[in-house]
Design an enzyme around this catalytic site. Structure first.
Site, PDB file in Angstrom:
ATOM      1  N   CYS A   2       2.799  37.752 -14.812  1.00 13.43           N
ATOM      2  CA  CYS A   2       2.187  36.453 -14.721  1.00 13.43           C
ATOM      3  C   CYS A   2       3.218  35.542 -13.919  1.00 13.43           C
ATOM      4  CB  CYS A   2       1.714  36.130 -15.928  1.00 13.43           C
ATOM      5  SG  CYS A   2       0.959  37.009 -16.977  1.00 13.43           S
ATOM      6  N   ARG A  27       3.671  39.498  -7.503  1.00 12.42           N
ATOM      7  CA  ARG A  27       3.829  40.043  -9.077  1.00 12.42           C
ATOM      8  C   ARG A  27       2.956  40.952  -9.388  1.00 12.42           C
ATOM      9  NH1 ARG A  27       7.021  36.792 -12.783  1.00 12.42           N
ATOM     10  NH2 ARG A  27       8.861  35.866 -11.575  1.00 12.42           N
ATOM     11  N   TRP A  73      -1.823  38.407 -15.514  1.00 12.88           N
ATOM     12  CA  TRP A  73      -2.006  39.819 -15.644  1.00 12.88           C
ATOM     13  C   TRP A  73      -2.221  40.311 -17.102  1.00 12.88           C
ATOM     14  CZ3 TRP A  73       0.394  44.096 -18.189  1.00 12.88           C
ATOM     15  CH2 TRP A  73       0.009  45.520 -17.959  1.00 12.88           C
ATOM     16  N   ASN A 108       3.381  32.842 -19.991  1.00 13.59           N
ATOM     17  CA  ASN A 108       3.875  34.363 -19.704  1.00 13.59           C
ATOM     18  C   ASN A 108       4.450  34.916 -20.792  1.00 13.59           C
ATOM     19  OD1 ASN A 108       2.997  33.687 -16.943  1.00 13.59           O
ATOM     20  ND2 ASN A 108       5.188  33.691 -16.130  1.00 13.59           N
ATOM     21  N   GLY A 109       4.059  36.279 -21.196  1.00 13.74           N
ATOM     22  CA  GLY A 109       4.733  36.896 -22.132  1.00 13.74           C
ATOM     23  C   GLY A 109       3.431  37.361 -23.404  1.00 13.74           C
ATOM     24  N   GLU A 489      10.001  60.551  -8.008  1.00 10.19           N
ATOM     25  CA  GLU A 489       9.654  59.025  -7.546  1.00 10.19           C
ATOM     26  C   GLU A 489       8.308  59.229  -6.498  1.00 10.19           C
ATOM     27  OE1 GLU A 489       9.615  55.096  -5.865  1.00 10.19           O
ATOM     28  OE2 GLU A 489      10.332  56.099  -7.846  1.00 10.19           O
ATOM     29  N   LYS A 493       4.963  57.118  -6.626  1.00  5.74           N
ATOM     30  CA  LYS A 493       4.306  56.311  -5.443  1.00  5.74           C
ATOM     31  C   LYS A 493       3.012  56.722  -5.108  1.00  5.74           C
ATOM     32  CE  LYS A 493       7.519  53.544  -4.850  1.00  5.74           C
ATOM     33  NZ  LYS A 493       7.515  53.758  -6.266  1.00  5.74           N
ATOM     34  N   GLU A 496       0.581  55.433  -7.905  1.00  6.10           N
ATOM     35  CA  GLU A 496       0.626  53.808  -8.266  1.00  6.10           C
ATOM     36  C   GLU A 496      -0.622  53.384  -7.262  1.00  6.10           C
ATOM     37  OE1 GLU A 496       4.590  51.874  -9.448  1.00  6.10           O
ATOM     38  OE2 GLU A 496       4.839  53.055  -7.442  1.00  6.10           O
ATOM     39  N   HIS A 512       6.692  77.957 -16.324  1.00  8.27           N
ATOM     40  CA  HIS A 512       6.413  77.194 -17.676  1.00  8.27           C
ATOM     41  C   HIS A 512       5.257  76.371 -17.927  1.00  8.27           C
ATOM     42  CE1 HIS A 512      10.342  79.237 -18.437  1.00  8.27           C
ATOM     43  NE2 HIS A 512      10.599  78.813 -17.399  1.00  8.27           N
ATOM     44  N   LYS A 611       4.281  43.556 -10.542  1.00 12.70           N
ATOM     45  CA  LYS A 611       5.690  43.614  -9.892  1.00 12.70           C
ATOM     46  C   LYS A 611       6.765  43.525 -10.734  1.00 12.70           C
ATOM     47  CE  LYS A 611       8.380  44.539  -6.410  1.00 12.70           C
ATOM     48  NZ  LYS A 611       8.374  45.704  -5.779  1.00 12.70           N
TER      49      LYS A 611
END
Length: 616
Positions: A2, A27, A73, A108-109, A489, A493, A496, A512, A611
């Site tokens: 946020c 963000r 958010w 925020n939070g 990674e 990506k 996401e 396995h 973000k």
């Protein structure tokens, strides 16, 4: 996550508030809003982008000299207009709950005791118009207000459990905004003209408005008025915080010739890595701060704490630290580390990795480690003024610049550059780096920008892969050794920004379990540098082909892996030894980017993601 912007001025501050929100869009958010004082409290809120909010503001002719703004958010309550910030108080005896009371607040939070506070306030006649924990704070401040907003906020925050940054104003004191922070960042911007002053969650929000920034500390409450401000600490004592000149360039938010910020940031990587390594003439501990030589001499192990992409950079660094510096290294997901029983070692170097330096889980894990007596701390971070840098003894500041795309790219490669440099410094401190090895590594590091530029030239070949991937719903990524974290990674990506389900495995694990998933509809991306594990990896690839799987291989020139039926090969320009993870990750970034473009997803602001993750 946020974003907060607040202002007190003698001019109409709505354009400043909206511009600040636009600069905080990177963000991630799912709603936004503005509240101002204009002969009373007025606001506009939207579940669309800030540009849509601006049209609403213009239609409503919203103006004011005092105000607050927010990008949200969602945590408590769905992304809906009634849950969007700013929130108004609705006290006992006031008009209907959809009409403004006297308090406007953004937050925020996460407030952990919001249920208990809500029940108490409802019993006193307060009515709630949202499902958010934030509205609880607005009512709480209202319940404690007795003519002095600063005192009401000071009293309110003593009852809050959790993480917060808040900005609040009252219709009865129209030229005053009060802020407070604990566990979530908040800054004060000292105006350059007319006595105006500002609050924000990020200096970027105030770029072009002021460069005079005060970073509030944990527990601070700040009173912002025309021509003056003052701060009290967590104990209620008046304190002075230094004013710093911070150049938060708004030009970083300009797309230029690129289609998306992610694409721009992928192509900025040669420059970002060059800037991160600029001026390094030799391997010396002082690159990480004063006193680093003594700290490095005393440590006997390394503990890396990070989340998400930063965690994968730490996993890569483990191979370097143990293989080159011969130092035992443990990599922990920050959100898990702080909640488990661990065995502290005061001679451990605790390394945190964070793009923003405000990642809540990583900060909490750092503080947990410090609480266990591990005070030898170092951060690899992209923001020199962040909480992470302030709270660690040592630091290496990467120079990736502002990264707006939610999916991290250049922050990751600059983190790897900083971590490789740390590896060499620790190897030298332990007497495990010869002069010849130092010279060879430095030469390779100086060549990295050119090597990255050569990899970026492979984009047309990656686009052809992306056309295949666009119609898929699942993908596997394989790597071995140093390149297993790069496979992780790459999968991150892809999932996401394309919403394709992707997983990564160490290639030896195929038998396995994952091999059961392999079909012609499951593309398998393989990172195949010419290293000691290549022949083992080729065997794993044969296992995939034998089950009808289709391989997409990133291979070095001399690996003797040729394209054929069900086997697509892109050849890297050169083999780069220990630093090859920085090169092999770039085609994986491009693959995710171009697949997302082909699928029509929101590349820079993928659904449900943010973000800067400033809540647990």
């Amino acid at each position: 996550m946020c974003g907060i912007v607040g202002a007190v001025s003698t001019r109409n501050i709505v354009p400043i508030l909206v511009q600040g929100l636009q600069r905080l869009e990177y963000r991630g958010y799912d709603s936004c809003g503005v509240a101002v004082w204009d002969q009373g409290l007025k606001r506009a809120r939207s579940t669309d982008r800030v540009a849509k909010l601006l049209r609403q503001i213009e239609d409503d002719r919203l103006t004011g000299t005092t105000g607050i703004a927010h990008t949200r958010w969602a945590t408590h309550g769905a992304p809906a207009v009634h849950n969007a910030h700013p929130h108004f108080s609705h006290g006992p005896g006031e008009a209907a709950a959809d009409r403004p009371g006297r308090i406007a607040l953004v937050h925020n939070g996460i407030i952990e005791n919001h249920d208990e506070l809500r029940a108490s306030l409802q019993a006193r006649g307060y009515r709630f118009a949202s499902q958010t924990d934030t509205e609880v704070i607005a009512h709480l401040v209202d319940s404690l207000y007795d003519g002095d907003l600063f005192e009401a906020v000071q009293a309110a925050v003593k009852q809050l459990h959790g993480a917060y940054a808040i900005a609040v104003f009252c219709k009865d004191e129209p030229h005053r905004v009060v802020g407070a922070r604990a566990g979530s960042p908040l800054i004060l911007g000292v105006g350059l003209e007319g006595g105006e002053n500002f609050l924000a969650s990020d200096a970027m929000a105030l770029a072009g408005v002021t460069d005079q920034i005060v970073y509030l500390e944990e527990g601070d409450v700040v009173d912002v008025q025309l021509g003056r401000h003052w701060i009290s600490d967590r104990n209620g004592r008046s304190v002075e915080r230094p004013v710093r000149t911070v150049q938060a360039h708004s030009g970083a938010a300009e797309l230029g010739p690129y289609r998306h910020y992610m694409q721009k940031e992928i192509f900025e990587q040669p420059r970002a890595v060059a800037d991160t390594l600029e001026g390094i003439a030799g391997i010396v501990p002082e690159l990480f701060g004063d006193g680093a030589h003594r700290v490095f001499r005393e440590i006997d192990s390394v503990l890396i704490l990070a989340c998400g992409t930063s965690y994968y950079s730490g996993c890569t660094a483990k191979y370097w630290l143990e293989g080159i510096a011969k130092i035992p290294t443990q990599v922990e997901i920050a959100s898990e580390y702080r909640y488990r029983e661990s065995v502290p070692n005061p001679n451990t170097l605790v390394v945190t990795i964070s793009q923003s330096g405000e990642t809540a889980d990583t900060l909490a894990a750092l503080r947990h480690a410090q609480g266990l007596g591990m005070d030898k701390t170092l951060t690899i971070c992209n923001v020199a003024t962040s909480a992470m840098v302030r709270e660690c003894r040592l630091a290496y500041i990467t120079r990736a610049g502002v990264e707006i795309g939610v999916a991290s790219t250049k922050a990751f490669t600059t983190q790897l550059a900083g971590l490789f440099l740390l590896t060499l410094v620790l190897a030298q401190a332990k007497g495990r780096l010869s002069d010849a090895e130092e010279a060879a590594h430095l030469k390779a590091m100086r060549h990295l920008p050119a090597a990255l530029a050569a990899v970026l030239a492979l984009e047309p070949q990656v686009i052809s892969w992306a056309e295949d991937f666009a119609g898929k719903e699942h993908a596997l990524f394989l790597g071995r050794g140093l390149h297993y974290p790069i496979a992780l990674e790459g999968a991150l990506k892809l999932k996401e920004i394309t919403y394709i389900h992707a997983e990564a495995y160490a290639a030896g694990e195929l038998k396995h379990g994952p091999l059961a998933l392999v079909t012609s509809e499951m593309p398998v991306v393989t990172v195949a540098p010419n290293d000691a594990l290549l022949e083992k990896l080729k065997s794993n690839m044969q296992e995939v082909r034998a089950r009808g799987g289709v391989l997409y291989v990133l291979a070095d020139a001399d690996t003797r892996i040729e394209s054929g039926d069900g086997l697509h090969v892109i050849r890297m320009p050169e083999h780069y030894g220990p630093l090859s993870p920085l090169l092999h990750v770039v085609p994986l970034q491009l693959l995710a980017y171009h697949t997302a473009c082909a699928r029509g997803t929101d590349v820079d602001k993928p659904r449900n993601l943010a973000k800067s993750v400033t809540v647990e």
